[in-house]
Structures are given as structure tokens and as C-alpha cells.
Design an enzyme around this catalytic site. Structure first.
Site, mmCIF file in Angstrom:
data_model
loop_
_atom_site.group_PDB
_atom_site.id
_atom_site.type_symbol
_atom_site.label_atom_id
_atom_site.label_comp_id
_atom_site.label_asym_id
_atom_site.label_seq_id
_atom_site.Cartn_x
_atom_site.Cartn_y
_atom_site.Cartn_z
ATOM 1 N N ARG A 39 -9.987 1.152 7.645
ATOM 2 C CA ARG A 39 -9.623 -0.211 7.839
ATOM 3 C C ARG A 39 -10.478 -1.302 8.207
ATOM 4 O O ARG A 39 -10.038 -2.490 8.503
ATOM 5 C CB ARG A 39 -8.356 0.020 9.069
ATOM 6 C CG ARG A 39 -6.719 -0.388 8.218
ATOM 7 C CD ARG A 39 -5.985 -0.263 9.239
ATOM 8 N NE ARG A 39 -4.716 -0.801 9.307
ATOM 9 C CZ ARG A 39 -3.698 -0.267 8.931
ATOM 10 N NH1 ARG A 39 -3.840 0.950 8.368
ATOM 11 N NH2 ARG A 39 -2.561 -0.618 9.021
ATOM 12 N N ARG A 97 11.659 -5.334 5.863
ATOM 13 C CA ARG A 97 11.547 -4.100 5.697
ATOM 14 C C ARG A 97 12.450 -3.333 6.741
ATOM 15 O O ARG A 97 12.536 -3.511 7.867
ATOM 16 C CB ARG A 97 9.838 -3.548 6.034
ATOM 17 C CG ARG A 97 9.798 -1.912 5.749
ATOM 18 C CD ARG A 97 8.517 -1.890 5.636
ATOM 19 N NE ARG A 97 7.416 -2.080 6.736
ATOM 20 C CZ ARG A 97 6.181 -1.984 6.786
ATOM 21 N NH1 ARG A 97 5.612 -1.812 5.593
ATOM 22 N NH2 ARG A 97 5.455 -2.269 7.689
ATOM 23 N N LYS A 139 0.741 -1.262 -0.032
ATOM 24 C CA LYS A 139 0.036 0.092 0.033
ATOM 25 C C LYS A 139 0.891 1.351 -0.082
ATOM 26 O O LYS A 139 0.657 2.190 -0.795
ATOM 27 C CB LYS A 139 -0.879 0.009 1.202
ATOM 28 C CG LYS A 139 -2.140 -1.108 1.456
ATOM 29 C CD LYS A 139 -3.040 -0.689 2.453
ATOM 30 C CE LYS A 139 -2.347 -0.563 3.802
ATOM 31 N NZ LYS A 139 -1.395 -1.731 4.417
HETATM 32 P P1 AMP Z 1 0.565 1.164 8.633
HETATM 33 O O1 AMP Z 1 1.590 2.187 8.736
HETATM 34 O O2 AMP Z 1 -0.695 1.436 7.776
HETATM 35 O O3 AMP Z 1 0.949 0.011 8.821
HETATM 36 O O4 AMP Z 1 -0.229 1.390 10.280
HETATM 37 C C1 AMP Z 1 0.726 1.169 11.429
HETATM 38 C C2 AMP Z 1 -0.430 1.504 12.418
HETATM 39 O O5 AMP Z 1 -0.977 2.449 12.557
HETATM 40 C C3 AMP Z 1 -1.348 0.369 12.406
HETATM 41 O O6 AMP Z 1 -0.945 -1.037 13.052
HETATM 42 C C4 AMP Z 1 -2.322 0.765 13.535
HETATM 43 O O7 AMP Z 1 -1.901 0.572 14.816
HETATM 44 C C5 AMP Z 1 -2.458 2.214 13.040
HETATM 45 N N1 AMP Z 1 -3.380 2.371 12.084
HETATM 46 C C6 AMP Z 1 -3.127 3.046 10.849
HETATM 47 N N2 AMP Z 1 -4.304 3.398 10.237
HETATM 48 C C7 AMP Z 1 -5.071 2.943 10.953
HETATM 49 C C8 AMP Z 1 -6.596 3.101 10.869
HETATM 50 N N3 AMP Z 1 -7.204 3.383 9.876
HETATM 51 N N4 AMP Z 1 -7.277 2.518 12.079
HETATM 52 C C9 AMP Z 1 -6.697 2.258 13.038
HETATM 53 N N5 AMP Z 1 -5.383 2.269 13.377
HETATM 54 C C10 AMP Z 1 -4.675 2.662 12.314
#
Ligand code: AMP
Length: 223
Positions: free
Chosen positions: A91, A130, A16
Site C-alpha cells: 500500500r 457498500r 480491488k
Molecule cells: P481494505 O479491506 O483493503 O480496505 O483494508 C481495510 C483496512 O485494513 C485499511 O484501512 C487499513 O487500516 C488496513 N490495511 C489493509 N491493508 C493494509 C496494508 N497493506 N498496510 C497497512 N494497513 C492495511
């Protein structure tokens, strides 16, 4: 080319982040990553920042109300006329319903949804290898896209770091969280402009497919 809101759905490691920033560059529109937004908030030495830090480190999802309010505020403050890419939001189903409400209130159509689906093996391999630069945010992969400077960032020479939530035990929790929320999200969006893409493929191939889908969707909307 597109005035729509573009939403990426995909498990951690599905691509993503990489694909939304490539597409943003190609289309000349911004990409908003809720993960980035929350990580920036978590770096603040405040009670809310510390609480957020614990949630992120555990790989759990942040409260829907917190994320929805933040996205709502961001889109209302500055909704680019040419559209925006949302990476990591919505999400789950309540967040998708919240986004629909935000867009309806702004007189915008429902989003174009790009779902990157990758195998568990591929996700595990990508996440455990990563690494990122804490200074400029550049992302590398020890196997697929290593830095030419080894353990240091190509842009600024800083030592590369592993995200705390990319530890193996936390990854499983994050993938399970995604699996739980994914099916209701897909059945919500399947009625609209929804596209499922094989995220195991090479990043270049995925980029080409995504660009073609966006072009096709824009042409259909203009017809
Ligand atoms: P990501 O960078 O997208 O992998 O997101 C890292 C972390 O941010 C996730 O594991 C969640 O803890 C939090 N997070 C990101 N987007 C959301 C969302 N839409 N709803 C809830 N938590 C989120």
C-alpha cells in the site's frame, strides 16, 4: 496461466476486492486480502486485537512492519506454485520494497501490477452504499448490487452490516491516505509490468480487461 504474484493497487472502493476474487476464481489461484486478514485479527479479544480494532475503525494504516511480517510469513509458509493475488498489499513504497525483497529471496520475478483508478465521486458512492454479511463475508452494494433479500444476505439470511470504516468521515481519511501513498508506489512499479485500468467502468468490463492483461503478460513471460 500465471505463476506470477499479482498485485492490485487502488483506493478503497476502486474494486480491488471484487476484481481480485473474480480473477482468483478464473485463474484458480488464491487471493490474499490484507484488509480481511487484519479484520480477522482485530476480532480477537487480545490487547493486539483491540489496538488493531481502533486503527481500522479510524481508517488509518497499520504499521508497515506488522503487515510486512504477516505477508512474509504467509508467503513463506505457502507460496502456491501457480501464483497468488495480493489485494491491498503493498500500500506504500516501503511495503513495495519489502515485497520485492520477499520475492527476490524466493527466486520469484517482480509482480504483475494492476492499478484500478476510479474517480473520487465514484469511490464515495460505492463506499457509502457498500454492505456486507458478517457471517459469510458476501459483499453487496445498495445501488449497484443489492441483495435480492433486501437487508438480508442471499446466502444465509443474516442482517447486512456496514463496515465501521465505511462511515463518511472515515472514508475521506482513507482516500487521503491512499492518495498520499499512491504516487511513490506507481513510480516504483511503472518500470515493471504495470497496468493502469479505468476503475469507473462497469465491473464486468474491468474483469474482461484484467483477464486479457494477465493472459498477455503470461504469454510474454512464456515466450
Ligand atoms: P481494505 O479491506 O483493503 O480496505 O483494508 C481495510 C483496512 O485494513 C485499511 O484501512 C487499513 O487500516 C488496513 N490495511 C489493509 N491493508 C493494509 C496494508 N497493506 N498496510 C497497512 N494497513 C492495511
Amino acid at each position: 496461466m500465471s505463476e506470477r504474484v499479482i498485485v492490485f493497487i487502488g483506493a478503497p472502493g476502486s474494486g480491488k476486492g471484487t476484481q481480485s476474487s473474480r480473477l482468483a476464481k478464473q485463474l484458480g489461484i488464491p487471493a490474499l486480502s490484507t484488509g480481511e486478514m487484519l479484520r480477522a485479527e482485530a476480532r480477537r479479544e487480545t490487547p493486539a486485537g483491540r489496538k488493531l480494532r481502533d486503527i481500522l475503525a479510524a481508517g488509518s494504516l497499520v504499521d508497515d512492519s506488522v503487515v510486512c511480517d504477516a505477508v512474509n510469513a504467509r508467503l513463506r509458509r505457502d507460496m502456491p506454485a501457480r501464483g497468488i493475488i495480493l489485494d491491498g498489499f503493498p500500500r506504500n513504497l516501503p511495503q513495495a520494497e519489502c515485497l520485492d525483497g520477499i520475492l527476490a529471496a524466493m527466486g520469484k520475478p517482480g509482480p504483475l501490477v494492476l492499478h484500478l483508478q476510479a474517480s473520487r465521486q465514484c469511490l464515495m458512492e460505492r463506499l457509502t452504499s457498500r454492505r456486507h454479511c458478517e457471517i459469510c463475508g458476501a459483499v453487496y452494494n445498495l445501488a449497484l448490487r443489492p441483495s435480492r433479500l433486501g437487508w438480508n444476505c442471499e446466502n444465509d439470511g443474516a442482517l447486512l452490516a456496514q463496515r465501521e470504516d465505511d462511515a463518511e468521515a472515515v472514508i475521506s481519511h482513507r482516500l487521503n491516505e491512499f492518495d498520499r501513498a499512491c504516487a511513490p508506489l506507481v513510480s516504483f512499479y511503472r518500470r515493471g509490468d504495470y497496468h493502469l485500468i479505468d476503475g469507473d467502468q462497469d465491473a464486468e468490463v474491468v474483469s474482461g480487461t484484467l483477464f486479457a492483461i494477465v493472459a498477455m503478460s503470461a504469454a510474454r513471460a512464456a515466450a
